[in-house]
Design a protein around this motif. Structure first.
Motif, PDB file in Angstrom:
ATOM      1  N   ASP A  44      -2.492   1.767  12.492  1.00 61.76           N
ATOM      2  CA  ASP A  44      -2.554   1.465  11.060  1.00 61.76           C
ATOM      3  C   ASP A  44      -3.273   0.134  10.891  1.00 61.76           C
ATOM      4  OD1 ASP A  44      -2.087   0.727   8.405  1.00 61.76           O
ATOM      5  OD2 ASP A  44      -0.115   1.684   8.368  1.00 61.76           O
ATOM      6  N   VAL A  61      -4.439  -1.119   8.090  1.00 60.86           N
ATOM      7  CA  VAL A  61      -4.061  -1.810   6.858  1.00 60.86           C
ATOM      8  C   VAL A  61      -2.807  -2.660   7.080  1.00 60.86           C
ATOM      9  CG1 VAL A  61      -3.312  -1.483   4.475  1.00 60.86           C
ATOM     10  CG2 VAL A  61      -5.159  -0.086   5.409  1.00 60.86           C
ATOM     11  N   ARG A  62      -1.811  -2.082   7.756  1.00 58.82           N
ATOM     12  CA  ARG A  62      -0.564  -2.818   7.982  1.00 58.82           C
ATOM     13  C   ARG A  62      -0.551  -3.540   9.325  1.00 58.82           C
ATOM     14  NH1 ARG A  62       0.161   1.948   5.849  1.00 58.82           N
ATOM     15  NH2 ARG A  62       1.108   2.165   3.790  1.00 58.82           N
ATOM     16  N   PRO A  96       0.836  -1.213   0.000  1.00 57.18           N
ATOM     17  CA  PRO A  96       0.000   0.000   0.000  1.00 57.18           C
ATOM     18  C   PRO A  96       0.872   1.266   0.000  1.00 57.18           C
ATOM     19  CG  PRO A  96      -0.194  -1.186   2.105  1.00 57.18           C
ATOM     20  CD  PRO A  96       0.642  -2.030   1.206  1.00 57.18           C
ATOM     21  N   ALA A 132      -7.056   6.807   2.721  1.00 52.66           N
ATOM     22  CA  ALA A 132      -6.849   6.305   4.084  1.00 52.66           C
ATOM     23  C   ALA A 132      -7.181   4.811   4.149  1.00 52.66           C
ATOM     24  CB  ALA A 132      -7.707   7.089   5.071  1.00 52.66           C
ATOM     25  N   GLU A 133      -8.242   4.436   3.476  1.00 47.33           N
ATOM     26  CA  GLU A 133      -8.671   3.041   3.431  1.00 47.33           C
ATOM     27  C   GLU A 133      -7.604   2.133   2.812  1.00 47.33           C
ATOM     28  OE1 GLU A 133     -13.066   1.665   3.112  1.00 47.33           O
ATOM     29  OE2 GLU A 133     -12.008   2.933   4.507  1.00 47.33           O
ATOM     30  N   MET A 134      -6.885   2.670   1.822  1.00 40.61           N
ATOM     31  CA  MET A 134      -5.836   1.898   1.144  1.00 40.61           C
ATOM     32  C   MET A 134      -4.569   1.766   1.971  1.00 40.61           C
ATOM     33  SD  MET A 134      -5.942   3.799  -2.513  1.00 40.61           S
ATOM     34  CE  MET A 134      -4.397   3.123  -3.175  1.00 40.61           C
ATOM     35  N   GLY A 135      -4.424   2.605   3.006  1.00 43.23           N
ATOM     36  CA  GLY A 135      -3.204   2.558   3.807  1.00 43.23           C
ATOM     37  C   GLY A 135      -2.340   3.804   3.710  1.00 43.23           C
ATOM     38  N   VAL A 136      -2.810   4.818   2.983  1.00 40.69           N
ATOM     39  CA  VAL A 136      -2.053   6.085   2.953  1.00 40.69           C
ATOM     40  C   VAL A 136      -2.063   6.688   4.354  1.00 40.69           C
ATOM     41  CG1 VAL A 136      -2.103   8.469   2.104  1.00 40.69           C
ATOM     42  CG2 VAL A 136      -2.442   6.578   0.511  1.00 40.69           C
TER      43      VAL A 136
END
Ligand code: SF4
Ligand code: SF4
Lengths: 366, 96
Positions: free
Chosen positions: B22, B24-25, A11, A56-60
């Motif tokens: 976080d 996502v991670r 990401p 934000a959802e993608m991991g930014v």
């Protein structure tokens, strides 16, 4: 993984949102493309807010609100607040022009995390000449002082080139005096506007060597007071830099009209069709679009990169630089002395150093 | 002063530096100007204790109790970790 199939990309960490190309300054090295997006084509508030949430959802994690001058957008405060509520760290990349005290109050209340203020020169004469706006320097310094007085972290983004690199010590001293937490000593990268102005802006070898010594010394002396990030002038280097950590690997840019790009210069590469968030999701643009996959991994590489021990370090260098200097985006970065392209770069370098042409200022968008 | 002869100090995260979850991670991240440091479990445990009120000694004692480790050893590790962040202006110290 079967041959020829790339693993999914990690990401992205950072999103640079070029909110507008409008800007009260006209720096001759502006990173905006030479074809600027007109105001009427800019994404509106709701479109940007949707993108911040998708990002934000993608991991930014980090959002850089940039331009042009982002303060040219009347909805900047709303965008900051919405980005914060999406969970992003919000950095404002600004020339400072247009940031009144009242606007700074509202931006602070909206949850702005960090201000990155561009500096065209360390004194009014050079700053206003390079930025193309009389009184710009004074305004900038007032903004710097206000940001620091509020307790917000300030970065000075000092863009350096032949005409101001000799002021590097004074520039670092100014950052300390202003109470900046960080300075970015960003030597001009030669694409777009800067490439047109290389005869006026290319730093000399001596300036480059001296700048490296000054930075090393200042880092030692100011450890714990001022963070110094340094982007050296890469035409005087022997090996290319790993531009953006590799194509489509850590961050992405969105142009004012919604075009998604892996970096500032990417639009200069012919044959790539860049996705637009008015048609596709940001996640698709990042993971699936042909443009973002064009230079991922190593399969696209020519020799000598493909069998080089540095291929995972610099990824063959900058695609836009290969395009700008060699007219071939697939070639190894011509900074690299292990490649035949270096001869062409050396010729351009010698010409640029021998020239002392005037500045072609950035034109305003239509 | 809990730290004996060594002066005690209080670490804090300055404005513009914050901890982020976080999802996502699946890790904690320290966010600051142009920085995103992915934290391991130890780093996250230390920074979770940094609230601008607890001193280095108090933080070390709490972590020593939590990880059943000698306090002096923990204190040394915590100090190295936070000093490194302070040199990068991601942590600030004040007197206890
Ligand atoms: S580089 Fe100069 S002209 Fe370009 S956006 Fe920044 S301040 Fe404006
Ligand atoms: S040959 Fe290619 S991979 Fe090797 S150092 Fe040069 S640009 Fe980098």
């Amino acid at each position: 993984m079967p041959e020829g199939v790339l693993p999914p990309p990690p990401p992205p960490i950072a999103l640079l949102a070029e909110l507008t190309h409008r800007c009260p300054l006209s720096c001759p090295y502006c990173s905006n493309p030479t074809e600027l997006v007109a105001r009427a084509a800019e994404l509106d508030t709701a479109e940007w807010v949707r993108l911040f949430r998708e990002a934000a959802e993608m991991g930014v994690l980090q959002l850089h609100l940039s331009g042009g001058e982002p303060a040219s957008r009347r909805d900047l405060e709303t965008l900051v607040a919405e980005a914060r509520s999406a969970g992003l760290y919000v950095n404002l990349v600004t020339s400072g022009i247009g940031l009144t005290e009242a606007r700074l109050d509202r931006l602070e209340a909206a949850g702005l995390d960090h201000v990155q203020l561009s500096l065209q020169g360390v004194r009014a004469d050079i700053s206003d000449r390079i930025g193309g706006l009389t009184g710009g320097f004074e305004r900038k310094i007032a903004v710097a002082r206000s940001v620091v007085a509020r307790g917000l972290p300030l970065t000075l983004n000092a863009v350096m080139h032949r005409q101001n690199l000799d002021d590097l010590e004074a520039t670092i001293a100014l950052a300390v005096e202003l109470g900046a937490r960080r300075i970015e000593v960003a030597c001009v990268q030669f694409h777009g506007w800067a490439m047109l102005n290389r005869g006026a802006l290319m730093p000399t070898r001596e300036q480059t060597d001296r700048a490296k010594r000054i930075v090393a010394d200042a880092r030692d002396r100011l450890r714990g007071r001022l963070v110094i990030d340094f982007v050296p002038p890469d035409w005087h280097a022997d090996l290319p830099k790993a531009c953006m950590g590799g194509w489509g690997s850590t961050g992405l840019n969105i142009a004012p009209d919604g075009t998604v790009l892996p970096c500032h210069g990417a639009a200069s590469i012919p044959g790539l069709v860049f996705p637009n968030v008015r048609q596709v999701s940001l996640a698709w643009a990042w993971a699936e679009s042909a443009a973002f996959n064009a230079f991922r991994g190593t399969a696209w590489m020519p020799e000598p990169c493909r069998s080089c021990d540095r291929r995972a370090v610099d990824h063959g260098g900058c695609r836009c630089q290969a395009m700008a200097v060699l007219g071939d985006a697939r070639a190894p970065d011509p900074v690299c002395r292990r490649t035949p392209g270096r001869a062409a770069l050396d010729r351009l370098l010698a010409d640029a150093l021998a020239s002392d042409s005037g500045l072609t200022m950035r034109a305003p968008p239509r | 002063m809990a730290g004996g002869a060594v002066p005690d100090r209080v670490p804090r995260l300055p404005r513009g530096v914050r901890l982020h979850d976080d999802r996502v991670r699946a890790c904690r991240v320290l966010l600051g100007p142009e920085r995103a440091l992915m934290l391991d479990e130890v780093g996250a445990a230390i920074l979770d204790e940094v609230d601008g009120m607890q001193s280095l000694s108090v933080i070390s004692a709490r972590l020593a109790a939590r990880y059943l480790a000698p306090e002096a050893e923990i204190r040394a590790d915590v100090e190295v970790f936070l000093t490194d962040l302070a040199e990068r202006r991601l942590v600030e110290w004040s007197d206890a």
